[in-house]
Design a protein around this motif. Sequence first.
Motif, short mmCIF file in Angstrom:
data_model
loop_
_atom_site.label_atom_id
_atom_site.label_comp_id
_atom_site.label_asym_id
_atom_site.label_seq_id
_atom_site.Cartn_x
_atom_site.Cartn_y
_atom_site.Cartn_z
N HIS A 117 -81.64 -77.35 -77.16
CA HIS A 117 -80.76 -76.63 -77.56
C HIS A 117 -79.92 -75.45 -76.93
O HIS A 117 -79.31 -74.80 -76.94
CB HIS A 117 -81.14 -76.10 -79.35
CG HIS A 117 -81.41 -77.07 -80.65
ND1 HIS A 117 -80.20 -78.25 -80.74
CD2 HIS A 117 -81.91 -77.77 -80.70
CE1 HIS A 117 -80.63 -79.23 -81.87
NE2 HIS A 117 -82.15 -78.54 -81.41
N ILE A 119 -81.22 -72.61 -75.90
CA ILE A 119 -81.41 -71.38 -77.01
C ILE A 119 -82.34 -70.12 -75.29
O ILE A 119 -83.10 -71.27 -75.14
CB ILE A 119 -82.90 -71.47 -77.83
CG1 ILE A 119 -81.52 -72.61 -79.03
CG2 ILE A 119 -83.00 -69.86 -78.47
CD1 ILE A 119 -82.45 -72.39 -79.98
N SER A 164 -81.80 -74.02 -84.13
CA SER A 164 -79.87 -73.89 -83.50
C SER A 164 -79.51 -73.85 -84.22
O SER A 164 -78.46 -73.29 -83.99
CB SER A 164 -79.72 -75.32 -83.08
OG SER A 164 -79.54 -76.73 -83.88
#
Length: 583
Positions: A117, A119, A164
Amino acid sequence: MPDSYTDQTVVALEFQAVSKSFVAGRRTVSALRNVSLALPKGTVAGLVGPDGAGKTTLMRLAAGLLLPDSGRVAVFGFDSGTQAEQLRGLTGYMPQRFGLYEDLSVAENLNLYADLHGIGREERQQRFQDLTRMTDLAPFSARLAGRLSGGMKQKLGLACTLLSRPQLLLLDEPSVGVDPVSRRELWSIIDQQVKTSGTTVLLSTAYLDEAERCMEVMLLDEGELLDHGSPDAFRRKVQGHCYRITHPGLSNRDLQNRLSGQPGITDAVIQGEAVRVVCDSEDAVNAALSRADNGKTRIETIAPRLEDAFIELLNKRRAPIRQADRITEPSAPAADEEIIRVDGVDRWFGDFQAVKKLSFTVRRGEVFGLLGANGAGKTTTFRMLCGLLPASSGQLRVAGVDLRKAAAKARARIGYMSQKFSLYSNLSVSQNLAFFSSVYGLSNARRDDRIQWALQQFELEASKDANSGDLSLGYKQRLAMACALMHEPEILFLDEPTSGVDPLARREFWNRTNRLAATGVTVLVTTHFMEEAEYCDRLVIMAEGDILTAGTPAEIKRQARTPSLPDPTMEDAFIQLIQAKRP
């Protein structure tokens, strides 16, 4: 679930006349047909329906993993066909098997999903702390995912999905195979996400009591959206048609079988010390019991459930239970003959003790239940009783045979249906039946007779040439049970046999199981459906390899009775006992 978090002006998920088909061999299967729906922001919606209804296809279309053949799917206005990247950034999808990498640790799974994702390192540490605290996984960050219990896997899968911060959370049967305590913990997390983040949630479930907690419920069948509305709206459809039936001269099992499939009776299931019936009127009950009644039947009108409406709607589209499938004479009580004895049994795996000084007995013809939270030792106990796993100490006797001395002899007298159904997915239905017949030593005319019996009795004739891996879950269940019965065993072991199957398939399964018990077959069953525990003559509840309590369903429920809970359900009793055991 409160409605105050919804925003009717913002549509989180919209389907406009969506259809989707798949090619399976030479056939084209229509998974969804002209489905239209709209979920406002902040809604918690439940997707229910029989096996093969199209629930997973709908979920994958919503997640942007599939594209519709016709129609339009949009998430917060973004079209799945032309704006896939924006759509995926707004959704979080947890598939049925949680999407975990079992050879990675809890922390490694979280890091992998964070990488996927995009991150950043600083942000992910705070998210990890928040999510592991929310899911109680912080102490287990170094444990391999494959070594977690079912409930812990469920929570890790959800934590990975929530990394997410999705605005639309899609959960495909998230509570399959997990115990009632874990299911309640899941709902606590969902409630928190909706309240704190305004998350929109769509979850499919085989548990209709879970769907009762949703704001909106959608019923799919054979790819069509049959109905949708609030749980209250569904319940109103069967208001005045639900009854509680008791009869002092008949057991609940006999009473249920006398009522099932009779004219005017839609549904009859054991519930507590009575049988719950959905029917046209009291006259239908009286007509079904006229020969056995003598004025003893007690009929009470009761409040409807969502499941009652579910069964009513689906049964209008299906043939009722055949009369030949019913037990028309009262079944004999379980004989006093002891058919299984477990005496002081331990089972160690290295330095881990999975089963601790376990002791109980089972009589011939009983339906005996083993209940417990994930990791309680139920499956280990089953495998030992089947002769598939030796006990570390103690004595196990099955059908008069000491399993330490003659496990193979005992195995010839038992049938075993495992959690995953143990079928060979690349073999056809007929080939699976032939294979299991050979394993059990059947040959020639007897093998052919039993295969024909299985195809007819379990209504598999039309699917006999289909690969078992292509069958719906309900039909896999039928085939697995047929395979376990090919050699006409005296004892049948059923390890979570209804996990993930819909209420119609569960009713069909228990109809067959009750017929077996009525003929004297001994049945041992594990289940996470607490209502199914009501079908057992006796049961034990296990935790961490120990027996917490044992007795009839009525005796166990009495242990949970309090002034504030005068009529506890089996689930109430189970959760109370399990939570009392925890530190």
